[in-house]
Design an enzyme around this catalytic site. Structure first.
Site, PDB file in Angstrom:
ATOM      1  N   ALA A   1       0.859  -1.192   0.000  1.00 32.67           N
ATOM      2  CA  ALA A   1       0.000   0.000   0.000  1.00 32.67           C
ATOM      3  C   ALA A   1       0.888   1.231   0.000  1.00 32.67           C
ATOM      4  O   ALA A   1       2.010   1.206   0.524  1.00 32.67           O
ATOM      5  CB  ALA A   1      -0.922   0.003   1.210  1.00 32.67           C
TER       6      ALA A   1
ATOM      7  N   ALA B   1       0.643   5.530   0.679  1.00 38.01           N
ATOM      8  CA  ALA B   1      -0.171   6.672   1.099  1.00 38.01           C
ATOM      9  C   ALA B   1       0.697   7.930   1.081  1.00 38.01           C
ATOM     10  O   ALA B   1       1.833   7.920   0.616  1.00 38.01           O
ATOM     11  CB  ALA B   1      -0.756   6.426   2.484  1.00 38.01           C
TER      12      ALA B   1
ATOM     13  N   GLN C   1       4.702   4.255   2.956  1.00 44.53           N
ATOM     14  CA  GLN C   1       4.198   3.097   2.231  1.00 44.53           C
ATOM     15  C   GLN C   1       4.589   1.832   2.981  1.00 44.53           C
ATOM     16  O   GLN C   1       5.470   1.851   3.843  1.00 44.53           O
ATOM     17  CB  GLN C   1       4.687   3.077   0.794  1.00 44.53           C
ATOM     18  CG  GLN C   1       6.142   2.875   0.564  1.00 44.53           C
ATOM     19  CD  GLN C   1       6.496   3.013  -0.922  1.00 44.53           C
ATOM     20  OE1 GLN C   1       5.901   3.803  -1.663  1.00 44.53           O
ATOM     21  NE2 GLN C   1       7.466   2.231  -1.381  1.00 44.53           N
TER      22      GLN C   1
ATOM     23  N   LYS D   1       6.367  -0.554   7.628  1.00 47.05           N
ATOM     24  CA  LYS D   1       5.914   0.777   7.203  1.00 47.05           C
ATOM     25  C   LYS D   1       7.134   1.685   7.127  1.00 47.05           C
ATOM     26  O   LYS D   1       7.900   1.796   8.086  1.00 47.05           O
ATOM     27  CB  LYS D   1       4.889   1.317   8.213  1.00 47.05           C
ATOM     28  CG  LYS D   1       4.253   2.632   7.831  1.00 47.05           C
ATOM     29  CD  LYS D   1       3.165   3.003   8.843  1.00 47.05           C
ATOM     30  CE  LYS D   1       2.443   4.274   8.456  1.00 47.05           C
ATOM     31  NZ  LYS D   1       1.350   4.591   9.425  1.00 47.05           N
TER      32      LYS D   1
ATOM     33  N   ASP E   1      -8.283   7.947  14.646  1.00 43.79           N
ATOM     34  CA  ASP E   1      -8.210   8.046  13.184  1.00 43.79           C
ATOM     35  C   ASP E   1      -8.873   6.825  12.563  1.00 43.79           C
ATOM     36  O   ASP E   1      -8.313   6.178  11.679  1.00 43.79           O
ATOM     37  CB  ASP E   1      -6.740   8.166  12.755  1.00 43.79           C
ATOM     38  CG  ASP E   1      -6.601   8.664  11.317  1.00 43.79           C
ATOM     39  OD1 ASP E   1      -7.556   9.276  10.808  1.00 43.79           O
ATOM     40  OD2 ASP E   1      -5.538   8.439  10.708  1.00 43.79           O
TER      41      ASP E   1
END
Length: 513
Positions: free
Chosen positions: A127, A129, A133, A149, A284
């Site tokens: 993924a 962002a 990533q 991450k 969040d």
């Protein structure tokens, strides 16, 4: 760099005709003229409504502005509904950076080759962002599947540059546009900056994740992945790889025969448990951060990831918030007004009767609907908006809580439209409040503090003796000071007498002469 970035922002604003968002007032004329002067910029999204055009504009400006739009979409206390709804659709659509660079970042952070700790490192990101990533790998020591991450390289200068521009724009709105201060633009940018900087420290996210996991160990409602904290650094985070169905994939959940009513109710339970039992909540919880474990479809469990942003309330805010909710459940508007004043959320000089009437005007129309149709988050938002009219300065932690409740209720209603938040929340709050502030609990606290009282009683004679000695010394010192003052006054009187006598003698001498 900043000048060209500002030019880019202005051209995007012009292309999407965002001058429509400016108030119809002469104080905003200068900005309209500036945007109009960019006559060579071609318009985009001609047939779209202003909310959709704003969303597309932020999308075009890139990662930092996308996240800003996502954050602003939760500030429904200052943003019109149609704009908030449009911005809520913003998604991170960011081109991933080279996986070889991610590998180099990991090796530099761990100070060793990547194959020392990991095997099967996949350079193709799972993924990507705006801030980081994620890559998959296998942990050599246990063969556990993990995700790593990695923060984007050189992201901090980009963020700082764009935030400086955001502050500039916010200040221009505040200073140059009539009633611009009501937009609270500088406050919103400040909140965003604080949030973003927290997301840039993955050690904080690792700590938050581990703490949330500890709070929900063996829970049937929420699962938080395990974090390998010894492998985490400021710019990398290593945690257990989870497998689940994205919460937004409602069709897949239904095809899997998931108990949607139970899933929706457990979302509410997870929220209130974090806020009141633990006083540490994931702030969040948008759909991209929530998955569902459907291995047992009739006993589904949430999976929460990306715990960079968390909320913590003061003990007073926690109690006042619970009392506020319960008073609202019981339609006790006078109690609500008293809570807002007693808590210090509004000034103590606030007219309680006027505040009560304002709260009543907001809440009573909502109660005309069946309880299951009343939006809890919208009512809380409306109460905060009313309180703002009475000079309420909403604390950041309350804003986080309001945003999280909005997410949870929205998700719950998508999963199970007939979700009755009241039926789930009220018993939880009543039980929590009774356990926390009942007479029995107060007696337990007194009993637990008896050893401290015992020590205090034992030490009391000594402390009283010390106090008496100090008081006696103070009396002696005051007496000495008083004596000195008296001597000083006598000296002053003698001096004045001498001055007068000498003056008279001088006058007599002049006359005789």
């Amino acid at each position: 760099m900043t000048f060209f970035r500002l030019y880019k922002i202005l051209t995007v604003f012009r292309a999407y005709r965002l001058d429509e968002l400016l108030p119809k007032h002469r104080s905003s004329k200068w900005l309209r003229v500036l945007l109009f002067s960019l006559f060579w910029v071609r318009p985009k999204a001609k047939q779209q409504e202003i909310g959709e055009r704003l969303r597309q504009a932020l999308q075009e400006l890139g990662p930092v502005w996308i996240k800003f739009g996502q954050m602003v979409s939760t500030r429904r206390d200052v943003l019109p509904k149609h704009l908030a709804d449009a911005l809520a659709k913003l998604q991170d659509q960011v081109t991933p950076f080279d996986g070889k660079i991610a590998k180099q970042i990991i090796e530099t952070a761990l100070e060793c080759p990547i194959d020392y700790y990991f095997s099967d490192f996949n350079e193709q990101p799972l993924a990507s962002a705006s801030i980081a990533q994620v890559h998959t790998a296998t942990l050599k020591s246990s063969q556990a599947q993990v995700v790593i991450k990695v923060l984007r390289p050189n992201i901090l200068p980009i963020i700082k540059s764009d935030i400086r521009l955001m502050y500039w724009v916010a200040n221009q709105f505040t200073k140059r546009i009539k009633f611009g201060e009501k937009l609270r633009a500088v406050e919103i940018v400040s909140d965003y900056e604080s949030t973003l900087l927290k997301e840039l420290d993955l050690l904080k996210e690792a700590y938050n994740t581990a703490r949330l996991r500890d709070n929900f160990i063996n829970s049937e409602i929420l699962y938080i992945p395990y974090v390998y904290q010894d492998l985490c650094r400021k710019n990398i985070l290593v945690e257990e790889r989870i497998y689940g169905t994205p919460i937004a994939n409602i069709d897949e959940l239904k095809r899997s025969n998931v108990n949607m009513k139970l899933l929706a109710e457990r979302g509410v339970q997870a929220f209130f448990t974090q806020v009141f039992r633990d006083n540490f909540f994931h702030a969040d919880m948008h759909p991209g951060n929530i998955f569902v474990d459907i291995s047992e479809p009739q006993n589904p469990r949430y999976i929460g990831i990306d715990c960079a942003i968390v909320g913590i309330l003061t003990e007073d805010d926690q109690r006042y918030l619970a009392e506020n909710f319960l008073a609202f459940f019981n339609q006790d508007y006078r109690k609500i007004a008293q809570i807002y004043i007693t808590s210090g959320w509004v000034p103590e000089t606030t007219d309680a009767v006027a505040l009560e009437m304002a709260m009543r005007n907001v809440c009573e129309p909502a109660f005309a609907k069946p309880l299951g149709e009343i939006s809890f988050s919208q009512i809380l938002l409306a109460l905060f908006q009313v309180a703002r009219q009475f000079e309420m300065d909403i604390q950041p932690q309350l804003t986080l809580l309001e945003k999280t409740l909005f997410y949870i209720e929205g998700l719950g209603r998508q999963l199970y439209p007939a979700l009755d938040l009241w039926q789930t929340a009220k018993p939880f709050l009543e039980k929590w409040y009774e356990e926390k502030y009942s007479a029995k609990k107060l007696l337990q606290q007194v009993w637990q503090s008896l050893p401290e009282w015992k020590n205090l009683v034992v030490e009391l004679p000594v402390k009283l003796n010390d106090q008496a000695r100090m008081t006696k010394q103070m009396h002696i010192q005051l007496k000495q000071i008083n004596q000195e003052l008296q001597r000083s006054k006598r000296c002053q009187r003698r001096l004045m007498f001498m001055v007068v006598v000498l003056s008279l003698l001088g006058i007599i001498a002049l006359v005789v002469h």
